[in-house]
Motif scaffolding. Sequence first.
Motif, short mmCIF file in Angstrom:
data_model
loop_
_atom_site.label_atom_id
_atom_site.label_comp_id
_atom_site.label_asym_id
_atom_site.label_seq_id
_atom_site.Cartn_x
_atom_site.Cartn_y
_atom_site.Cartn_z
N SER A 374 10.43 -69.63 -1.92
CA SER A 374 9.11 -70.07 -1.43
C SER A 374 8.85 -71.53 -1.79
O SER A 374 8.08 -72.22 -1.13
N LYS A 375 9.53 -72.01 -2.84
CA LYS A 375 9.37 -73.42 -3.22
C LYS A 375 10.40 -74.30 -2.52
O LYS A 375 10.31 -75.52 -2.56
N VAL A 379 6.96 -75.15 5.20
CA VAL A 379 6.21 -74.24 6.08
C VAL A 379 6.78 -74.26 7.50
O VAL A 379 6.66 -73.29 8.25
N GLU A 382 9.75 -71.47 8.10
CA GLU A 382 9.34 -70.13 7.66
C GLU A 382 10.36 -69.09 8.09
O GLU A 382 10.67 -68.16 7.34
N PHE A 385 13.10 -68.93 5.71
CA PHE A 385 12.60 -68.31 4.47
C PHE A 385 12.68 -66.79 4.59
O PHE A 385 13.18 -66.10 3.69
N LYS A 519 6.92 -60.47 6.45
CA LYS A 519 5.69 -61.28 6.32
C LYS A 519 5.50 -61.62 4.84
O LYS A 519 4.40 -61.56 4.31
N ASP A 521 5.49 -64.28 2.97
CA ASP A 521 4.60 -65.33 2.51
C ASP A 521 3.15 -64.85 2.49
O ASP A 521 2.39 -65.15 1.56
N TYR A 522 2.80 -64.05 3.50
CA TYR A 522 1.44 -63.51 3.52
C TYR A 522 1.22 -62.56 2.34
O TYR A 522 0.19 -62.64 1.66
N LEU A 524 2.72 -62.52 -0.51
CA LEU A 524 2.67 -63.27 -1.77
C LEU A 524 1.26 -63.84 -1.97
O LEU A 524 0.73 -63.84 -3.08
N TYR A 525 0.66 -64.29 -0.88
CA TYR A 525 -0.74 -64.76 -0.97
C TYR A 525 -1.66 -63.59 -1.26
O TYR A 525 -2.55 -63.69 -2.12
N PHE A 526 -1.44 -62.47 -0.59
CA PHE A 526 -2.27 -61.28 -0.75
C PHE A 526 -2.30 -60.83 -2.21
O PHE A 526 -3.29 -60.30 -2.70
N ASN A 527 -1.19 -61.07 -2.89
CA ASN A 527 -1.05 -60.62 -4.26
C ASN A 527 -1.71 -61.56 -5.27
O ASN A 527 -1.74 -61.28 -6.46
N LYS A 528 -2.28 -62.67 -4.80
CA LYS A 528 -2.83 -63.66 -5.72
C LYS A 528 -4.17 -63.21 -6.31
O LYS A 528 -4.95 -62.56 -5.63
N LYS B 146 -8.58 -62.10 2.29
CA LYS B 146 -7.20 -61.63 2.13
C LYS B 146 -6.64 -61.05 3.43
O LYS B 146 -5.56 -60.48 3.45
N TYR B 151 -4.77 -65.79 6.73
CA TYR B 151 -3.57 -66.48 6.25
C TYR B 151 -2.84 -67.13 7.42
O TYR B 151 -2.42 -68.28 7.34
N ILE B 159 0.41 -76.31 9.75
CA ILE B 159 1.59 -76.75 10.51
C ILE B 159 1.17 -77.76 11.58
O ILE B 159 1.79 -78.81 11.73
N PRO B 176 4.28 -79.47 3.31
CA PRO B 176 4.08 -78.44 2.28
C PRO B 176 5.15 -77.35 2.33
O PRO B 176 5.63 -76.98 3.40
N MET B 177 5.44 -76.84 1.14
CA MET B 177 6.36 -75.71 1.04
C MET B 177 5.56 -74.41 1.23
O MET B 177 4.32 -74.42 1.13
N ILE B 178 6.26 -73.34 1.46
CA ILE B 178 5.59 -72.06 1.69
C ILE B 178 4.76 -71.67 0.47
O ILE B 178 3.62 -71.21 0.59
N GLN B 179 5.31 -71.90 -0.70
CA GLN B 179 4.58 -71.55 -1.93
C GLN B 179 3.29 -72.35 -2.03
O GLN B 179 2.27 -71.87 -2.54
N ILE B 181 1.45 -73.32 0.49
CA ILE B 181 0.47 -72.74 1.42
C ILE B 181 -0.25 -71.58 0.73
O ILE B 181 -1.48 -71.48 0.76
N GLU B 182 0.56 -70.70 0.10
CA GLU B 182 -0.05 -69.54 -0.60
C GLU B 182 -0.98 -70.02 -1.70
O GLU B 182 -2.07 -69.51 -1.88
N ARG B 190 -10.29 -68.44 -4.39
CA ARG B 190 -10.90 -68.36 -5.72
C ARG B 190 -12.20 -69.17 -5.79
O ARG B 190 -13.24 -68.66 -6.20
#
Lengths: 528, 507
Positions: A374-375, A379, A382, A385, A519, A521-522, A524-528, B146, B151, B159, B176-179, B181-182, B190
Amino acid sequence: MINKTPDFELLLKEINGLVKAPRDYFELAAILESLGYSDQRIKADFGYEDIFSFSQEIFQQIQDTQSANCLNEKIVEKTKISELFLGTLRGVFSVLPMIISMFSVFLMNFSLWSFVDKNDSGVEKATAIALATILSMVATGGFSQSFLRKAYGLYEQKFSKKLWKLYIFYFKEGLFAAVYIAALISAFVLFSDIYRIKNLIIFDVYFLLLTAVWLCMPILNIYKAEGIFVLNLGLSIYLVYFLKYYLCIDIIIAQIVAMITFVIVHFVFIKINLALISYKNENKYLSANYNPRLLFDAYITAPYFVYGILYYALIFMDRLIAWSSNIKYILEPVLRMKGEYDLGMNWGIFVIIIPAIFIEVFVRVYINKVFISSKSFSVEREDNFIKTNLKNFTALIRMFLVICIIGAIVSIGVINYTVFKWGIELNPYYSDISRNVFYVSVIGYIFIIGGLLSNIYLLYLSQGKTLVRILMISIGINFTVGFILSRIFEEYFACVGFLAGAAVFFVLSTYYTYKVIKKLDYYLYFNK
Amino acid sequence: MGFEENRLTILLTTEGTYPFNAGGVSTWCHKLIGEMKEVDFSVISVIDSPFAVQNFTLPENVKNFISIPLWGTMDSSEHLNWIPFSNIFMAKMQTNEKIIKNEFIPIFSKILDEILGISKNSYDFGINLTKMYEYFRKYDYEKTMKAECIYSYYKTKIIKGIDNCDFFYSKSKIIPMIQEIEESLGLIYRFFNITNTTIPEVNITHSSAAGFCGIPNVIAKILHGTPYLLTEHGVYMREQFLWTNRADMSLFMKNFMLSLVEAVVRLNYAYADLICPVCAYNTRWEKKFGVEDNKINVIYNGVDPAVFVPEELEEEKRKIIAIARIDPLKDIKNFINAARIILDELPELKFGVYGGASDKKYFNECLHLRDSLGLKEKFEFYGYFEKPEKAYHAGDIIVLPSVSEGFPYSVIEAMMCKKAVVATDVGGVREAIGTCGLVVPPRNPKELANACIWLMRNEESRKRISEAAREKASRIFSIENFLNEYRKAYESLKNGGFAYDKQDARF
């Protein structure tokens, strides 16, 4: 125009060391002020009106001196060998309780198997104990999962006192729930008069004590102290041995004493741990408004609570199906433990030992790979990824299945050359049925542990509802196939239901994990 | 709500400070609320965690206290204790993808334009945040933010923005990297949970920072016309510049944070009716960010002259002390180096620091420096001292060696205690001291040492300076002045406009 004195060059060098690709001259102004520059000093040293005008002048210079290569950094990280080693070690500790238990039960004859007569009374006693064991796991599964869900957050934020308070709360609630269940079952048994009171008492005592024992585990998982559980278990088993062989105490009584001792030792450990933890600032926890509501907590953790119960229901559904059928009484509602059947199913558990040792390592490796990717992918890339992560997961599943097959070969070999060889000498319930059930259960448990790997990823990504759906379908298949076959043929065909349910569990878990990865990446965001 | 009729009601909003963390801002809040007994306060405190330790007991005139933890909860509505769970559950049931797409995304799109855009439109931003607040009165925050469609929308916007020169990262050519974006959307999720919290209706809102805690104040102004007073202790934007440079962040994330913070800071500046920085030095930043001169009124911090009193018996202690946190910004190393120089001239002197070590690594570096300069017997760290009014009397001279300050309480407290102060010329220090102490350049131990040596050798001058310091502090930096200024400010805002008498200056 800036007068490029040595002081100015030094300042430029210092700023370059402090700020990378400044956004605008305001940022430089802030840096200059943090270095102790004031408007007066800038005027005196460099002849500019104030910090802002000076920052505007040097902004472009700073930008030009910084290379564009720093704009898009590539992260190259690998899972550390030490992490893999520690993961494997933790895996060993997590399966040690199982190994110790099985060693004592099967090879030292340290169980109800050896001391229960094959008559009706003995079978009823064995049923009571076995049912207590199964129900205790089902009952505590939900509380453990709910606790773990909330506890990891507290652990990571180092709120130790709050974490322990939460654990005591879940322990108490789990015990209370067990008391209610025991009361309900006891009421049913007393009114229906299908079991002897003596065995009902044995059931209640074992059920409550085993519930307490299993509830000791989650807090040790959080603190990565499974070794304490192993140590405590080993001491308890030794205590049973001592009471039985040196003091000639009845095995049931000896086990009850050992379980009570286990729980007491566990809480002594907790007290010592509490005393050792430093409560920096936590003693004054006084948040005026904040108090998580029970109903809210229950709502958030409900899917995981249900998951914990259903997981053990899947594992043990076949036992209840086998115990509830009888070739004489097809619709007999009474549960009677089938020793030959249970023996075969229990031996099958050996197959998960080797994969269980490595499951944590696999989970850790995959999650690390996900983070690294992910790093590493922008984007715009994707698709790559997703493809990379799908490929990684497929490779991991394949590797894990290979380990499972190795585990199966090893356990079949060990069982064949020990338990099967000693046969009825080791256990009076040994028969061809036990052996056949064993071979079926081995395949079933491979599916279970394979599905568990995917489950852990889904748990990590907070997919509680998906997990409940998977388990409900798997239990449905397990029950349907097992019930039909056990009623048409013999009760031992319940293991085919187990195999079918386990296979569906594996397939669905893997399928949904792939769906999530598409999905990723989504999620991973959902888990934040 | 608990407000009494006819009493003035004020919503005070804080961020990372009162009533949880100790420090200058918390002290200021506690004094303001505690001394203004004729006012009913509501407090909204934006904090990082729901388990923050509350260091201040709220005074009786706080009728309503809401803490909004930005992290550490499993659901964004967890802190809404006063809302029945059934209401929260219904909101979750009502929130679905259709509602989110039709009603929320249009608002969200405009908010993203403001956050990601290089140019800011604060008035539109405020209106859209208010729409967001109104949306969350009906629908669930967690389920909305969420949602997969949110998202996807955010990702698509990012993009598309790569080639759009209006966005901060396109200008800098950062992809930006995918990480990232998240993470960036995670931060939006938050921080904007603040709009998920019901804002009490009051006469006036008062924010202690031009940051996220000012969002309820802006919304209250748009919805109810509630006047908004903003006090800036430090300069929020400047502090974020420094923080992002210290934090381990990628370039995209650093610039994202700065763009987001800039949007919020400008929002506060645009909607505040009155901005009261604690020193004139901070007004330079506010004006650079477009705040009109007539909106700014400096109100200095105040200390209680009955608490910070001169010593009854003044006797020489041959000691120089600092009352400061052990922190890189306080530059205690500067003081230690100066102590070495001073001891070469005045070997009988001793030195001390009263203050907790907020940065353990830095504290260890200070200890190492002290020992390496042979000052172990002469330079002591006393740790956190609960009664600073007594600590000031431990020394003949009070030193503040900082590299960055707002309007430090320690300087005016020392002045009120009739002590000679030597402080570095940062922030509002020069404003505070004026000619009633010595101001030296920062990061210059030699100058700091020379000033201390001069004061120790010239007892008469030292006495004169300390008397002038006490007189100035009593006249300008007393708690009564501080409270009166705020009473005047509240009065003028309550009457529906800012008509502050700028003639009433004491300088």
